[in-house]
Design a protein around this motif. Structure first.
Motif, mmCIF file in Angstrom:
data_model
loop_
_atom_site.group_PDB
_atom_site.id
_atom_site.type_symbol
_atom_site.label_atom_id
_atom_site.label_comp_id
_atom_site.label_asym_id
_atom_site.label_seq_id
_atom_site.Cartn_x
_atom_site.Cartn_y
_atom_site.Cartn_z
ATOM 1 N N ASP A 1 0.840 -1.199 0.000
ATOM 2 C CA ASP A 1 0.000 0.000 0.000
ATOM 3 C C ASP A 1 0.876 1.250 0.000
ATOM 4 N N CYS A 2 0.218 2.421 -0.060
ATOM 5 C CA CYS A 2 0.963 3.673 -0.189
ATOM 6 C C CYS A 2 1.838 3.954 1.025
ATOM 7 N N LYS A 3 1.313 3.694 2.216
ATOM 8 C CA LYS A 3 2.092 3.961 3.427
ATOM 9 C C LYS A 3 3.388 3.162 3.430
ATOM 10 N N THR A 4 3.298 1.886 3.030
ATOM 11 C CA THR A 4 4.492 1.044 2.977
ATOM 12 C C THR A 4 5.420 1.498 1.847
ATOM 13 N N ALA A 5 4.833 1.928 0.724
ATOM 14 C CA ALA A 5 5.641 2.392 -0.411
ATOM 15 C C ALA A 5 6.477 3.607 -0.022
ATOM 16 N N ARG B 1 7.721 4.212 2.872
ATOM 17 C CA ARG B 1 8.848 3.698 3.650
ATOM 18 C C ARG B 1 9.845 2.957 2.753
ATOM 19 N N GLU B 2 9.332 2.252 1.730
ATOM 20 C CA GLU B 2 10.212 1.543 0.794
ATOM 21 C C GLU B 2 11.142 2.512 0.070
ATOM 22 N N SER C 1 0.523 7.685 7.514
ATOM 23 C CA SER C 1 0.447 6.902 8.745
ATOM 24 C C SER C 1 -1.019 6.771 9.155
ATOM 25 N N ASP C 2 -1.286 5.930 10.157
ATOM 26 C CA ASP C 2 -2.657 5.793 10.661
ATOM 27 C C ASP C 2 -2.697 6.164 12.145
#
Length: 316
Positions: free
Chosen positions: A74-78, A80-81, A114-115
């Motif tokens: 998802d975008c949040k992980t992207a 961080r990637e 973030s959430d």
């Protein structure tokens, strides 16, 4: 900051699916009332992104597929990637993302960062999401004529669920596919590069040239089974001195078919009349700094007598 620009882009293809509708078995998008084909702005932007990745590298584009162990992220992980520190201030986050990714500078986007649960656990994270309004926007593209759709049936190379023991099942287990293609379509795409939103995202004249080139060359370079043979035919790029602009350029062309619309199969079956378009641009002449164009050889041979002498041909 860029000067305001308008783009009118004509492109075509034969026996193809320019933009499948996922809600309709990936069939080509058709306006049922008018019979014209459609392609979304998302498809146009994806073409540009794909070409930018080829020319500028993966790191220049943010919106793309991210995978980890075959799972799409998802975008949040992207975020961080990409090694972006989400604990920096919102202003610094915006600055980093805009400085790194040309597609966000161009098209904008809504990016979750973030959430609530994560922000409760780590008080150093203060930004839930970012939103950018991009200066480069495209209208829904439509074919300049009614189209003919061909329905194709075929079999696959492999069985869907092979049985070692039951001969009857073995005969029935070939995979079948059905799909729809447009026999031919000439699309008109209209876009605007807005100088005010460009200032907000630091979208530059250099960026504008890269996006324009990516739309032209990326349309031809998009070599997949359903899009093989897409051809960019003509692109008009109008640069303005001030904030006035003509608008609605795609609806100021007249399609002159040499046969019924549904029987058209290639570029020799019609001509485009630029009379109304040129008349509209003439009304904005005082605000226009320059008019440039790309053109395909075949389209130029059929239409060069309509090009104005002060239009500047782009050859790069």
């Amino acid at each position: 900051m860029i000067q305001k620009k308008e783009i009118l882009f004509l492109w075509d293809g034969e026996n193809w699916n320019p933009n499948g509708d996922m809600l309709n078995d990936n069939a080509p998008r058709i306006d049922e009332e008018t019979g014209v084909a459609e392609a979304t702005d998302v498809r146009i932007k994806r073409t540009i992104r794909d070409e930018l990745i080829k020319k500028e590298g993966e790191d220049a584009v943010f919106i793309k597929e991210y995978k980890r162990d075959e799972n799409i992220l998802d975008c949040k992980t992207a975020i961080r990637e990409n090694g972006i520190d989400i604990k920096q201030s919102k202003a610094d986050l915006e600055k980093e993302i805009l400085s790194r990714f040309i597609d966000i500078r161009a098209f904008g986007g809504v990016l979750p960062v973030s959430d609530k649960d994560e922000m409760k656990k780590d008080k150093e994270i203060t930004t839930a999401g970012l939103q950018f309004t991009g200066p480069v926007q495209f209208r829904m593209s439509k074919s300049l004529h009614r189209v003919s759709v061909e329905h194709i049936k075929g079999t696959g190379a492999f069985a869907s669920d092979y049985s070692d023991t039951e001969a009857k099942k073995q005969k029935q287990q070939a995979t079948f596919r059905e799909e729809d293609f447009l026999q031919y379509a000439l699309f008109a795409t209209y876009g605007v590069m807005d100088n005010y939103n460009a200032k907000k995202t630091d979208f530059s004249e250099e960026d504008a040239q890269k996006v324009i080139d990516a739309l032209w060359y990326g349309t031809k370079n998009l070599i997949t089974r359903s899009k093989m043979g897409q051809t960019p035919r003509f692109m008009l790029v109008i640069t303005y001195k001030d904030d006035r602009f003509a608008g609605d350029l795609n609806n100021n062309l007249d399609f002159i078919g040499k046969k019924d619309d549904e029987a058209i199969r290639n570029i020799q079956d019609y001509t485009i009349d630029f009379t109304r378009l040129k008349a509209k641009l003439a009304r904005y002449a005082e605000s226009i700094e320059k008019i440039e164009y790309f053109v395909d050889y075949d389209f130029e041979q059929n239409h060069k007598d309509q090009f104005e002498s002060d239009w500047i041909k782009i050859e790069r």
